[in-house]
Every structure is written in C-alpha cells, then in structure tokens.
Design a protein around this motif. Structure first.
Motif, PDB file in Angstrom:
ATOM      1  N   GLY A   1       0.781  -1.230   0.000  1.00  0.00           N
ATOM      2  CA  GLY A   1       0.000   0.000   0.000  1.00  0.00           C
ATOM      3  C   GLY A   1       0.810   1.275   0.000  1.00  0.00           C
ATOM      4  O   GLY A   1       0.249   2.363  -0.117  1.00  0.00           O
ATOM      5  N   ARG A   2       2.136   1.192   0.128  1.00  0.00           N
ATOM      6  CA  ARG A   2       2.953   2.415   0.168  1.00  0.00           C
ATOM      7  C   ARG A   2       3.819   2.516  -1.082  1.00  0.00           C
ATOM      8  O   ARG A   2       4.281   1.498  -1.626  1.00  0.00           O
ATOM      9  CB  ARG A   2       3.850   2.418   1.407  1.00  0.00           C
ATOM     10  N   PRO A   3       4.054   3.724  -1.586  1.00  0.00           N
ATOM     11  CA  PRO A   3       4.957   3.895  -2.738  1.00  0.00           C
ATOM     12  C   PRO A   3       6.339   3.337  -2.420  1.00  0.00           C
ATOM     13  O   PRO A   3       6.947   3.722  -1.409  1.00  0.00           O
ATOM     14  CB  PRO A   3       4.992   5.405  -2.935  1.00  0.00           C
ATOM     15  N   ALA A   4       6.808   2.410  -3.238  1.00  0.00           N
ATOM     16  CA  ALA A   4       8.072   1.716  -2.939  1.00  0.00           C
ATOM     17  C   ALA A   4       9.106   1.848  -4.047  1.00  0.00           C
ATOM     18  O   ALA A   4      10.309   1.952  -3.765  1.00  0.00           O
ATOM     19  CB  ALA A   4       7.798   0.235  -2.668  1.00  0.00           C
ATOM     20  N   HIS A   5       8.684   1.831  -5.324  1.00  0.00           N
ATOM     21  CA  HIS A   5       9.641   1.859  -6.440  1.00  0.00           C
ATOM     22  C   HIS A   5       9.067   2.734  -7.554  1.00  0.00           C
ATOM     23  O   HIS A   5       7.901   2.601  -7.927  1.00  0.00           O
ATOM     24  CB  HIS A   5       9.896   0.453  -6.987  1.00  0.00           C
ATOM     25  N   LEU A   6       9.926   3.606  -8.093  1.00  0.00           N
ATOM     26  CA  LEU A   6       9.553   4.443  -9.227  1.00  0.00           C
ATOM     27  C   LEU A   6      10.339   3.970 -10.444  1.00  0.00           C
ATOM     28  O   LEU A   6      11.573   3.997 -10.440  1.00  0.00           O
ATOM     29  CB  LEU A   6       9.857   5.910  -8.928  1.00  0.00           C
ATOM     30  N   VAL A   7       9.628   3.510 -11.450  1.00  0.00           N
ATOM     31  CA  VAL A   7      10.241   3.019 -12.682  1.00  0.00           C
ATOM     32  C   VAL A   7      10.334   4.177 -13.674  1.00  0.00           C
ATOM     33  O   VAL A   7       9.327   4.826 -13.972  1.00  0.00           O
ATOM     34  CB  VAL A   7       9.413   1.871 -13.286  1.00  0.00           C
ATOM     35  N   LEU A   8      11.531   4.441 -14.170  1.00  0.00           N
ATOM     36  CA  LEU A   8      11.774   5.519 -15.130  1.00  0.00           C
ATOM     37  C   LEU A   8      12.313   4.919 -16.421  1.00  0.00           C
ATOM     38  O   LEU A   8      13.256   4.123 -16.394  1.00  0.00           O
ATOM     39  CB  LEU A   8      12.796   6.517 -14.580  1.00  0.00           C
ATOM     40  N   VAL A   9      11.729   5.296 -17.553  1.00  0.00           N
ATOM     41  CA  VAL A   9      12.199   4.827 -18.861  1.00  0.00           C
ATOM     42  C   VAL A   9      12.358   6.044 -19.771  1.00  0.00           C
ATOM     43  O   VAL A   9      11.445   6.876 -19.872  1.00  0.00           O
ATOM     44  CB  VAL A   9      11.234   3.802 -19.481  1.00  0.00           C
ATOM     45  N   PHE A  10      13.501   6.125 -20.423  1.00  0.00           N
ATOM     46  CA  PHE A  10      13.833   7.262 -21.275  1.00  0.00           C
ATOM     47  C   PHE A  10      14.180   6.780 -22.680  1.00  0.00           C
ATOM     48  O   PHE A  10      14.774   5.711 -22.862  1.00  0.00           O
ATOM     49  CB  PHE A  10      15.050   8.017 -20.729  1.00  0.00           C
ATOM     50  N   SER A  11      13.846   7.589 -23.665  1.00  0.00           N
ATOM     51  CA  SER A  11      14.370   7.375 -25.015  1.00  0.00           C
ATOM     52  C   SER A  11      15.770   7.962 -25.098  1.00  0.00           C
ATOM     53  O   SER A  11      16.031   9.055 -24.584  1.00  0.00           O
ATOM     54  CB  SER A  11      13.484   8.052 -26.056  1.00  0.00           C
ATOM     55  N   HIS A  12      16.647   7.250 -25.765  1.00  0.00           N
ATOM     56  CA  HIS A  12      18.016   7.732 -25.942  1.00  0.00           C
ATOM     57  C   HIS A  12      18.059   8.987 -26.805  1.00  0.00           C
ATOM     58  O   HIS A  12      19.046   9.731 -26.787  1.00  0.00           O
ATOM     59  CB  HIS A  12      18.863   6.624 -26.574  1.00  0.00           C
ATOM     60  N   LEU A  13      17.003   9.248 -27.563  1.00  0.00           N
ATOM     61  CA  LEU A  13      16.960  10.475 -28.347  1.00  0.00           C
ATOM     62  C   LEU A  13      16.789  11.688 -27.440  1.00  0.00           C
ATOM     63  O   LEU A  13      17.268  12.782 -27.738  1.00  0.00           O
ATOM     64  CB  LEU A  13      15.810  10.402 -29.362  1.00  0.00           C
ATOM     65  N   GLY A  14      16.136  11.501 -26.316  1.00  0.00           N
ATOM     66  CA  GLY A  14      15.963  12.596 -25.377  1.00  0.00           C
ATOM     67  C   GLY A  14      17.157  12.799 -24.476  1.00  0.00           C
ATOM     68  O   GLY A  14      17.542  13.945 -24.182  1.00  0.00           O
ATOM     69  N   VAL A  15      17.748  11.716 -24.014  1.00  0.00           N
ATOM     70  CA  VAL A  15      18.838  11.798 -23.036  1.00  0.00           C
ATOM     71  C   VAL A  15      19.882  10.728 -23.327  1.00  0.00           C
ATOM     72  O   VAL A  15      19.599   9.732 -23.989  1.00  0.00           O
ATOM     73  CB  VAL A  15      18.311  11.626 -21.594  1.00  0.00           C
ATOM     74  N   ASP A  16      21.074  10.928 -22.796  1.00  0.00           N
ATOM     75  CA  ASP A  16      22.118   9.907 -22.857  1.00  0.00           C
ATOM     76  C   ASP A  16      22.348   9.361 -21.449  1.00  0.00           C
ATOM     77  O   ASP A  16      21.677   9.750 -20.495  1.00  0.00           O
ATOM     78  CB  ASP A  16      23.404  10.459 -23.476  1.00  0.00           C
ATOM     79  N   PHE A  17      23.307   8.446 -21.308  1.00  0.00           N
ATOM     80  CA  PHE A  17      23.518   7.807 -20.021  1.00  0.00           C
ATOM     81  C   PHE A  17      24.005   8.801 -18.959  1.00  0.00           C
ATOM     82  O   PHE A  17      23.684   8.661 -17.775  1.00  0.00           O
ATOM     83  CB  PHE A  17      24.505   6.636 -20.162  1.00  0.00           C
ATOM     84  N   TRP A  18      24.790   9.781 -19.380  1.00  0.00           N
ATOM     85  CA  TRP A  18      25.221  10.826 -18.446  1.00  0.00           C
ATOM     86  C   TRP A  18      23.995  11.532 -17.877  1.00  0.00           C
ATOM     87  O   TRP A  18      23.870  11.730 -16.661  1.00  0.00           O
ATOM     88  CB  TRP A  18      26.125  11.815 -19.174  1.00  0.00           C
ATOM     89  N   SER A  19      23.078  11.920 -18.760  1.00  0.00           N
ATOM     90  CA  SER A  19      21.868  12.616 -18.321  1.00  0.00           C
ATOM     91  C   SER A  19      21.033  11.747 -17.396  1.00  0.00           C
ATOM     92  O   SER A  19      20.463  12.247 -16.411  1.00  0.00           O
ATOM     93  CB  SER A  19      21.029  13.013 -19.540  1.00  0.00           C
ATOM     94  N   VAL A  20      20.920  10.467 -17.708  1.00  0.00           N
ATOM     95  CA  VAL A  20      20.108   9.574 -16.887  1.00  0.00           C
ATOM     96  C   VAL A  20      20.652   9.511 -15.468  1.00  0.00           C
ATOM     97  O   VAL A  20      19.892   9.534 -14.487  1.00  0.00           O
ATOM     98  CB  VAL A  20      20.026   8.180 -17.518  1.00  0.00           C
ATOM     99  N   ARG A  21      21.957   9.456 -15.339  1.00  0.00           N
ATOM    100  CA  ARG A  21      22.550   9.451 -14.008  1.00  0.00           C
ATOM    101  C   ARG A  21      22.158  10.714 -13.242  1.00  0.00           C
ATOM    102  O   ARG A  21      21.783  10.662 -12.060  1.00  0.00           O
ATOM    103  CB  ARG A  21      24.074   9.348 -14.101  1.00  0.00           C
ATOM    104  N   GLU A  22      22.225  11.871 -13.922  1.00  0.00           N
ATOM    105  CA  GLU A  22      21.849  13.125 -13.283  1.00  0.00           C
ATOM    106  C   GLU A  22      20.366  13.138 -12.921  1.00  0.00           C
ATOM    107  O   GLU A  22      19.976  13.607 -11.851  1.00  0.00           O
ATOM    108  CB  GLU A  22      22.168  14.300 -14.214  1.00  0.00           C
ATOM    109  N   LEU A  23      19.529  12.618 -13.807  1.00  0.00           N
ATOM    110  CA  LEU A  23      18.090  12.625 -13.566  1.00  0.00           C
ATOM    111  C   LEU A  23      17.703  11.726 -12.398  1.00  0.00           C
ATOM    112  O   LEU A  23      16.812  12.067 -11.609  1.00  0.00           O
ATOM    113  CB  LEU A  23      17.345  12.200 -14.834  1.00  0.00           C
ATOM    114  N   VAL A  24      18.355  10.588 -12.291  1.00  0.00           N
ATOM    115  CA  VAL A  24      18.057   9.691 -11.174  1.00  0.00           C
ATOM    116  C   VAL A  24      18.453  10.342  -9.853  1.00  0.00           C
ATOM    117  O   VAL A  24      17.690  10.315  -8.870  1.00  0.00           O
ATOM    118  CB  VAL A  24      18.768   8.335 -11.364  1.00  0.00           C
TER     119      VAL A  24
END
Length: 455
Positions: A139-162
């Motif tokens: 019943g409690r928020p436990a995990h947030l799943v994030l999915v990105f297109s590589h056209l929007g961001v690269d792996f460097w950006s994903v690290r920053e976003l997380v």
C-alpha cells in the motif's frame, strides 16, 4: 493480487520553442531510424527505490518538477522537408500507471514493469521521450520506474536525472538549469560551436586517409535470427591486471581496455592498424555537464598494434584517444559527407563498425582481490572467470562492439559480434583473449605478437 490504477500530473516549463536537432540528437536519431520498430533497443530504464514514508503527493510533485525543469523531457522530434527538428512544449500532462504489488513483491514487480515499458518503441513525433510507473508494496509507494528514449537523453543525463529525482522526493531542489537543448542547438550553429564542429570534421577526414578501409571481408546486411550475439565476461583477474598495467603506464584503466580491444581485434583480423569508434560523452564544461540531453557522439580512433609491446600500444592509445575525444563534437551530416567521400575513394568500401565504449563512471575498481599482479598470483583468479550469454539480435548497426560496465571487484566486459565474421563458437574465444592478454602483461610488458588466434 496485483491491481493497476493510473494517475495524471500536469507540468509547466519556462518556455516553448523549435530548433534544429542538436548534433547529439542527430547522431542517435540516425540509429533509431535505422532500427525502426526495433529502436526500443536504445531505451534506458532505471528503478528508483523510494524512501520509507514517501507519499503519493511527493511522487507527483517530483515528476512535475522534473518535467518542468528539463526541456529534453518535454520534447518531440520531427524530420520533414525542413530537416530534423526538436519542438519543446511548455505545458503538458504525464499519465502513468500505479501498480499495487502483492506484499513483499514490489522489487520483482518493478523489474517486470520496467521490462514492459522499456520494450515499447517511442513514437517521437507524438510523445515525449519519457515514461514511468509507480509500484506500491503493502500500500505504500516503494519503487519508481523511469524509462527514457536515448533520443531525449544519454547515459550521463540519466545518471543526473536519477540523482535529481531522489533529491526532489525529499524536497531538495537544485538550481534551475541554465542551459537546455535549444541553447545547445544555437551554440552549434554559429561562432565557437560551429568552428569546433568544423575542426572535428577535418580531423575525421585526415584520420580516414590513414586507416584501412575494412578489417573484415564484405558480408551482406540481411537480418537473420541470432546473427548478432553478445556475450559477457566477469573477470576479477582482468581487473587486477588492467590496474597494474595502467599504473605502470600512468594511464587510466579505460585506456588499457581500449588498447586491448584494438590489439585483440587486430590479431583476429590480421590488420596492424585498427580503427575503432568510441562513444564520446561530450561534456567539456560545467554547462554541458549539467545539461540533460543526448550529447554523445562517435569519436574516430585509430591505433597501430602491428609491432612492439602492449605497454607501448597503451601509451599510444592514450594520445590517440585524447585526440579522438577532442574531435567528437560535430554535425553528423557533415561527417556523413566525409564518410561518403572516403568510401568513393576506396572503391566503394568503408567499414567502421568496430566500437569500444567504457560505460563505467569509475576508472578504478574499488574492491579488487588482494593478489599479486603476476601470472602466478592471477592464475587462481582466472579460474573464477565466468562467460555468459547476454542476448542475440537479427540486426545491428555494428560488427564488433566491446563495452564495459562497473562492478567494484571485477571487470565486466561485453562483446557483441556479427557471427558472419566471428563465428558463434569463436565469440567466447575472442572475449577470453582480453583476459589472456591482460594477465600476460600484468607483471611486465608483453609483445603484441603474443596475441594470436589459431584459425
């Protein structure tokens, strides 16, 4: 029993606008378009474990802030008679699933949901390059799943976003971004940015004049089931050995692995000069290091591995690598023209499908086994080496792709190969040759001629 609901959050950013795609966006757009419906291959997934007592409102507010702050996440992409364009909207809504997992199954449910979301190809002209889901456990928020297109961001950006998502969930707010993809597109179109791009294009032209047009014999490009195979190798011995060589040569372990890739590929193909494409993050200053966008492009690297010792090749790789990365920010359309000219000059032949990508965010392994970096000391570690199957595909836009990811106590090295050129039964042999070379050269310089294959 699992149940699913949906929520919608409204977001608002500072501006709307349209501009040409940045060079980094154009670079990945080419590969995405080539793969078509299979372009989900480039999607990136992350799962954020939420702090205890995170509320639904905190999740909504974090997502709203993330989308409002970063224009890359509010962008659609288009190609028509006017060229390749990015369009940023200032307002919109994000609809996401909320999944109530059975008690104690939240992590497994999040992994499954991530797999489902990442397997859907983005429709870039119609949807933003970001999707997500929330998993509740008990019943409690436990995990947030994030999915990105590589056209929007690269792996460097994903690290920053997380990292930023974690901060936003606890009420922390970074300074507002002061450099966005629209700004980057303007920089690349004139002045210093345009001059750097022109210098990079000239570097590609000069380098191609000195590299062999092909390492492998010609093959067709027809897709066949499991034609392209990726294996992984988990080798503590390779990590210890690469560290010893790096310290002796006073370079990074990434440079050692790069030189090893050239040496192994040169030995397999019988070519003394080996060109490789490297993945350059192109984060040269503070504003680009904070920029959330697709910035990565290919860097052209070439190394002579025909004679001398592996240590000498490593030192050459350091200088050649620095030069390649320095000239990796360019207009892909201009480089395509250089590639077309080189292909015509070579009688219709130009093969550059060999890649190396160091995806680690650490150069040194932090928890290596404490053993002497000698053949005798490393021999017991080689018995722990594990080779495993990662995946197979009908089509890929590379022939030989080596990459590495991080673990604190072992080298994780991966090889994806076209089995028309490296037979399936030989892919593991080629991958293990990396460990053999590194272990042999750990204690003292080893001749490059020692890298051989019986074929």
């Amino acid at each position: 029993m699992e149940s699913v609901d949906t929520r919608t959050v409204a977001y608002r950013g500072a501006r709307t606008g349209t501009a040409p795609m940045t060079w980094g966006q154009c670079a990945i757009w080419k590969s995405i378009r080539w793969l078509g419906d299979g372009a989900h291959y480039f999607n990136i997934r992350r799962i954020v474990q939420l702090p205890d007592n995170t509320s639904q409102l905190q999740v909504d507010e974090a997502l709203t802030a993330l989308l409002g702050r970063h224009e890359a996440l509010r962008t659609t992409f288009h190609e028509d008679a006017d060229g390749r364009r990015q369009h940023v909207t200032d307002t919109g809504t994000l609809r996401y699933a909320v999944v109530d997992a059975a008690p104690g199954t939240g992590a497994d449910t999040a992994a499954r949901i991530a797999g489902e979301l990442v397997a859907r190809t983005f429709r870039h002209a119609e949807e933003i390059p970001f999707r997500c889901a929330l998993v509740r456990d008990g019943g409690r928020p436990a995990h947030l799943v994030l999915v990105f297109s590589h056209l929007g961001v690269d792996f460097w950006s994903v690290r920053e976003l997380v990292e930023e998502t974690r901060e936003l969930l606890t009420g922390q707010h970074r300074p507002a971004p002061d450099w966005q993809p629209l700004d980057q597109a303007g920089y690349e179109s004139e002045g210093e940015g345009a001059r750097r791009g022109a210098a990079a294009v000239e570097y590609w032209r000069r380098t191609l004049e000195k590299t062999p047009p092909a390492l492998f014999p010609p093959v067709d490009d027809q897709g066949r089931p499991e034609r392209f195979v990726r294996l992984g190798m988990d080798s503590p011995a390779a990590a210890v050995a690469a560290t010893a060589i790096a310290e002796r040569c006073q370079v990074s372990t990434g440079t050692v692995l790069l030189a090893a890739t050239a040496a192994v590929l040169g030995a397999w193909t019988g070519h003394p000069v080996v060109p490789l494409q490297l993945i350059a993050v192109n984060r040269h200053d503070e504003r680009t290091r904070r920029l959330v966008a697709a910035m990565a492009e290919n860097a052209l690297f070439s190394l002579d591995v025909g004679a001398g010792t592996f240590d000498q090749a490593v030192k050459r790789a350091f200088l050649a690598g620095m030069n390649a990365y320095r000239h990796a920010h360019y207009d892909p359309i201009a480089v395509d023209e250089v590639l077309d000219a080189a292909k015509e000059r070579n009688g219709g032949v130009l093969q550059l499908g060999h890649f190396f990508n160091d995806k680690r965010m650490h150069d040194r392994w932090e928890d290596l086994p404490d053993v002497p970096a000698t053949p005798e000391g490393l021999a017991p570690l080689t018995e722990k080496t594990r080779v495993f199957h990662v995946g197979s595909w009908e089509r890929q836009d590379a022939l030989f792709f080596v990459h590495t990811t991080y673990a604190p106590d072992t080298a994780l090295l991966y090889l994806m190969a076209d089995t028309e050129l490296v037979p399936r039964q030989d892919v593991e042999r080629v991958l293990r040759a990396f460990e053999t070379l590194l272990v042999a050269g750990a204690a003292e310089p080893v001749e490059l001629a020692a890298v051989t294959f019986d074929r």
